[in-house]
Scaffold this active site. Structure first.
Site, mmCIF file in Angstrom:
data_model
loop_
_atom_site.group_PDB
_atom_site.id
_atom_site.type_symbol
_atom_site.label_atom_id
_atom_site.label_comp_id
_atom_site.label_asym_id
_atom_site.label_seq_id
_atom_site.Cartn_x
_atom_site.Cartn_y
_atom_site.Cartn_z
ATOM 1 N N CYS A 125 0.840 -1.310 -0.048
ATOM 2 C CA CYS A 125 -0.016 -0.064 -0.008
ATOM 3 C C CYS A 125 0.906 1.331 -0.088
ATOM 4 O O CYS A 125 0.310 2.307 -0.129
ATOM 5 C CB CYS A 125 -1.022 -0.048 1.420
ATOM 6 S SG CYS A 125 -1.947 -1.360 1.410
ATOM 7 N N HIS A 177 -3.476 6.824 3.183
ATOM 8 C CA HIS A 177 -3.819 5.890 2.840
ATOM 9 C C HIS A 177 -5.383 5.468 2.951
ATOM 10 O O HIS A 177 -5.442 5.539 4.406
ATOM 11 C CB HIS A 177 -2.893 4.852 3.211
ATOM 12 C CG HIS A 177 -3.217 3.381 2.592
ATOM 13 N ND1 HIS A 177 -3.891 3.114 1.193
ATOM 14 C CD2 HIS A 177 -3.421 2.181 3.165
ATOM 15 C CE1 HIS A 177 -4.191 1.776 1.577
ATOM 16 N NE2 HIS A 177 -3.649 1.467 2.723
ATOM 17 N N ASN A 183 -10.177 -0.245 0.414
ATOM 18 C CA ASN A 183 -8.763 -0.180 0.570
ATOM 19 C C ASN A 183 -8.473 -0.474 -0.732
ATOM 20 O O ASN A 183 -8.466 -1.818 -1.138
ATOM 21 C CB ASN A 183 -8.259 -1.082 1.710
ATOM 22 C CG ASN A 183 -6.785 -0.960 1.770
ATOM 23 O OD1 ASN A 183 -6.221 -0.459 0.731
ATOM 24 N ND2 ASN A 183 -6.317 -1.381 2.780
HETATM 25 O O1 UT7 Z 1 -3.733 -1.329 3.626
HETATM 26 C C1 UT7 Z 1 -3.375 -1.996 4.950
HETATM 27 C C2 UT7 Z 1 -4.066 -3.490 5.191
HETATM 28 N N1 UT7 Z 1 -5.007 -3.567 6.288
HETATM 29 C C3 UT7 Z 1 -5.522 -2.505 7.036
HETATM 30 O O2 UT7 Z 1 -5.255 -1.365 7.033
HETATM 31 C C4 UT7 Z 1 -6.179 -3.290 8.353
HETATM 32 C C5 UT7 Z 1 -5.956 -2.675 9.631
HETATM 33 N N2 UT7 Z 1 -6.623 -3.167 10.318
HETATM 34 C C6 UT7 Z 1 -7.999 -2.920 10.791
HETATM 35 O O3 UT7 Z 1 -8.453 -2.034 9.815
HETATM 36 C C7 UT7 Z 1 -8.908 -3.481 11.821
HETATM 37 O O4 UT7 Z 1 -8.170 -4.129 12.586
HETATM 38 C C8 UT7 Z 1 -10.071 -4.405 11.156
HETATM 39 C C9 UT7 Z 1 -11.048 -3.693 10.574
HETATM 40 C C10 UT7 Z 1 -9.453 -5.748 10.105
HETATM 41 C C11 UT7 Z 1 -10.823 -5.225 12.403
HETATM 42 O O5 UT7 Z 1 -11.338 -4.082 13.170
HETATM 43 P P1 UT7 Z 1 -11.115 -4.572 14.726
HETATM 44 O O6 UT7 Z 1 -11.875 -3.411 15.457
HETATM 45 O O7 UT7 Z 1 -9.407 -4.491 14.904
HETATM 46 O O8 UT7 Z 1 -11.606 -5.685 14.904
HETATM 47 P P2 UT7 Z 1 -11.100 -7.093 15.668
HETATM 48 O O9 UT7 Z 1 -10.069 -7.682 14.774
HETATM 49 O O10 UT7 Z 1 -10.815 -6.855 17.228
HETATM 50 O O11 UT7 Z 1 -12.211 -8.107 15.654
HETATM 51 C C12 UT7 Z 1 -13.671 -7.978 16.372
HETATM 52 C C13 UT7 Z 1 -14.415 -9.097 16.201
HETATM 53 C C14 UT7 Z 1 -13.894 -10.297 16.133
HETATM 54 O O12 UT7 Z 1 -14.826 -11.096 16.673
HETATM 55 P P3 UT7 Z 1 -14.689 -11.892 18.018
HETATM 56 O O13 UT7 Z 1 -13.521 -12.731 17.699
HETATM 57 O O14 UT7 Z 1 -14.424 -10.657 19.274
HETATM 58 O O15 UT7 Z 1 -15.982 -12.555 18.499
HETATM 59 C C15 UT7 Z 1 -14.293 -10.858 14.600
HETATM 60 O O16 UT7 Z 1 -14.279 -12.254 14.482
HETATM 61 O O17 UT7 Z 1 -15.524 -8.776 14.887
HETATM 62 C C16 UT7 Z 1 -15.182 -9.879 14.229
HETATM 63 N N3 UT7 Z 1 -15.386 -9.754 12.673
HETATM 64 C C17 UT7 Z 1 -16.238 -9.414 11.987
HETATM 65 N N4 UT7 Z 1 -17.697 -9.479 12.245
HETATM 66 C C18 UT7 Z 1 -18.682 -9.118 11.168
HETATM 67 C C19 UT7 Z 1 -14.042 -9.572 11.742
HETATM 68 N N5 UT7 Z 1 -14.434 -9.418 10.733
HETATM 69 C C20 UT7 Z 1 -15.779 -9.289 10.540
HETATM 70 C C21 UT7 Z 1 -16.664 -9.039 9.731
HETATM 71 N N6 UT7 Z 1 -18.082 -8.682 9.987
HETATM 72 N N7 UT7 Z 1 -16.366 -8.548 8.330
#
Ligand code: UT7
EC number: 2.3.1.180
Length: 310
Positions: A112, A235, A265
Site C-alpha cells: 500500500c 492511505h 482499501n
Molecule cells: O492497507 C493495509 C491493510 N490493512 C489494514 O489497514 C487493516 C488494519 N486493521 C483494521 O483495519 C482492523 O483491525 C479491522 C477492520 C481489520 C478489524 O477491526 P477491529 O476493530 O480490529 O476488529 P477485531 O479484529 O478486534 O475483531 C472484532 C470481532 C471479532 O470477533 P470476536 O473474535 O471478538 O468474536 C471478529 O471475528 O469482529 C469479528 N469480525 C467481523 N464481524 C463481522 C471480523 N470481521 C468481521 C466482519 N463482519 N467482516
C-alpha cells in the site's frame, strides 16, 4: 525549480459491491463494516479487466492532464502487488500500450506504500536530469487474491488505479520533503500465499503509530509546522486509522481526504485515487501544502510533504 506531480489520473471499475451485497455472501453486517472501517461500498473489476487495463486508463488521464505525449516519458514505475502475471511487468505492458517507446519500465513491490515509493524514486530521476517526465502508477486488482470466505479481509478491499506524472514544477512548488521506511520483521502480519492474509489488529496498531509519525516527520523536514498543512491525504485503509493521523496533525475533518467509503482499501492505488477526487472536486488548490502518508505490507511506509501545482 522543484520537482512535483504535474497531474493525476484515476480509474475505478464500474461494478459496485455494497455492504448489503456482502451481507448476502458471508456472516457480516453493514453496521459492523461501517463502524469498524468506514467502508460503504467498493469497486470490483470484471474477469476481462486485469491490473494493466486499469493502469492504462489511469495513465492515459494523467498523461492528457499533464499535456505531454507518451514519447516524452523517460520512465514508467508501476506500484502493484497484483500484477497480471509475475513477468513481463505491468509497467512494460503499459509502455507498449501507451506507445511510450522512450521509457524504461519497472514494477515496484511496496504494497500500500507503493505509490509513495514510486513518486520518491521518480523525483530523484527528474532531479538528476536523467528524465523530464516519469509516469508513476499505483494499481491493484485485489479481488483476485481475496479469500471471499474470510470475512476478516474480504470486506476491506477494492480494485482501482491512480497515476501521476512527475516532472519539473515552477517556483517553490513540488516535493518539499519525504520519508520512506520499512520494517521487514513485521512481514508476517500482512502477506499473500494464495490469498491475502492479515493480522488486522497488529496492522492497525502499526498503521496508527507510523502514519501519524511519518506525517509529523515530513512536515518537520520541510521546515514547516502543523498549522501550515492545508490537506492530509492518508492511505485509505480504515477511517479509524485515517482519523488518528488527522488528529495527530490537529486538522479539522474537512482537511482530510476521504474516499474509503466509496472505494474501500485499494492498496497502492488509494492515495492517487483519493487525491484525484480532491483535485476534481476543488478541495485541493494550487499552492496548498499537502501531506501524503501511506503504510502497507512489508511492512513499508512513506510520507511526502509537497506544495501542490505545476
Ligand atoms: O492497507 C493495509 C491493510 N490493512 C489494514 O489497514 C487493516 C488494519 N486493521 C483494521 O483495519 C482492523 O483491525 C479491522 C477492520 C481489520 C478489524 O477491526 P477491529 O476493530 O480490529 O476488529 P477485531 O479484529 O478486534 O475483531 C472484532 C470481532 C471479532 O470477533 P470476536 O473474535 O471478538 O468474536 C471478529 O471475528 O469482529 C469479528 N469480525 C467481523 N464481524 C463481522 C471480523 N470481521 C468481521 C466482519 N463482519 N467482516
Amino acid at each position: 525549480m522543484g520537482v512535483g506531480l504535474l497531474s493525476i489520473g484515476k480509474y475505478v471499475p464500474e461494478h459496485v459491491l455494497t455492504n448489503a451485497d456482502l451481507e448476502k455472501r458471508m456472516d457480516t453486517s453493514d453496521e459492523w463494516i461501517r463502524t469498524r472501517t468506514g467502508i460503504e461500498e467498493r469497486r470490483i473489476a470484471d474477469n476481462c479487466t486485469d491490473t494493466s487495463d486499469m493502469a492504462y486508463e489511469a495513465a492515459k488521464e494523467a498523461i492528457e492532464k499533464a499535456g505531454i505525449e507518451p514519447e516524452q516519458i523517460g520512465m514508467i514505475l508501476v506500484a502493484t502487488v497484483t500484477p497480471d502475471q509475475p513477468f513481463p511487468s505491468v509497467s512494460t505492458m503499459l509502455q507498449a500500450r501507451l506507445g511510450a517507446k522512450n521509457a524504461a519500465a519497472m514494477d515496484i513491490s511496496a504494497a500500500c506504500a507503493g505509490f509513495m515509493y514510486g513518486v520518491v524514486t521518480a523525483k530523484h530521476f527528474v532531479e538528476a536530469g536523467t528524465h523530464d517526465y516519469v509516469l508513476v502508477v499505483g494499481v491493484e486488482k485485489l479481488s483476485k487474491i481475496t479469500d471471499w470466505k474470510d470475512r476478516n479481509t474480504a470486506v476491506l478491499f477494492g480494485d482501482g488505479a491512480g497515476a501521476g506524472i512527475v516532472g519539473k514544477v515552477s517556483g517553490d512548488r513540488g516535493i518539499l520533503a519525504f520519508e520512506l521506511g520499512a520494517d521487514g520483521t513485521g512481514g508476517e502480519h500482512l502477506y499473500q500465499d494464495r490469498y491475502l492474509k492479515m493480522n488486522g489488529r497488529e496492522v492497525f496498531k502499526f498503521a496508527v503509530r507510523q502514519m501519524g509519525q511519518s506525517a509529523v516527520n515530513v512536515i518537520e523536514k520541510a521546515g514547516l509546522s502543523k498549522e501550515d498543512v492545508d490537506f492530509l491525504i492518508p492511505h485509505q485503509a480504515n477511517i479509524r486509522i485515517m482519523e488518528a493521523s488527522r488528529e495527530r496533525l490537529e486538522l479539522p475533518p474537512e482537511k482530510m481526504s476521504k474516499s474509503v467509503h466509496k472505494y474501500g482499501n485499494t492498496s497502492a492505488a488509494s492515495i492517487p485515487i483519493s487525491l484525484h477526487d480532491d483535485i476534481e472536486e476543488g478541495r485541493v488548490k494550487d499552492d496548498d501544502i499537502l501531506v501524503l502518508v501511506g503504510f502497507g505490507g512489508g511492512l513499508t511506509w512513506g510520507g511526502i510533504c509537497m506544495r501542490w501545482g505545476k
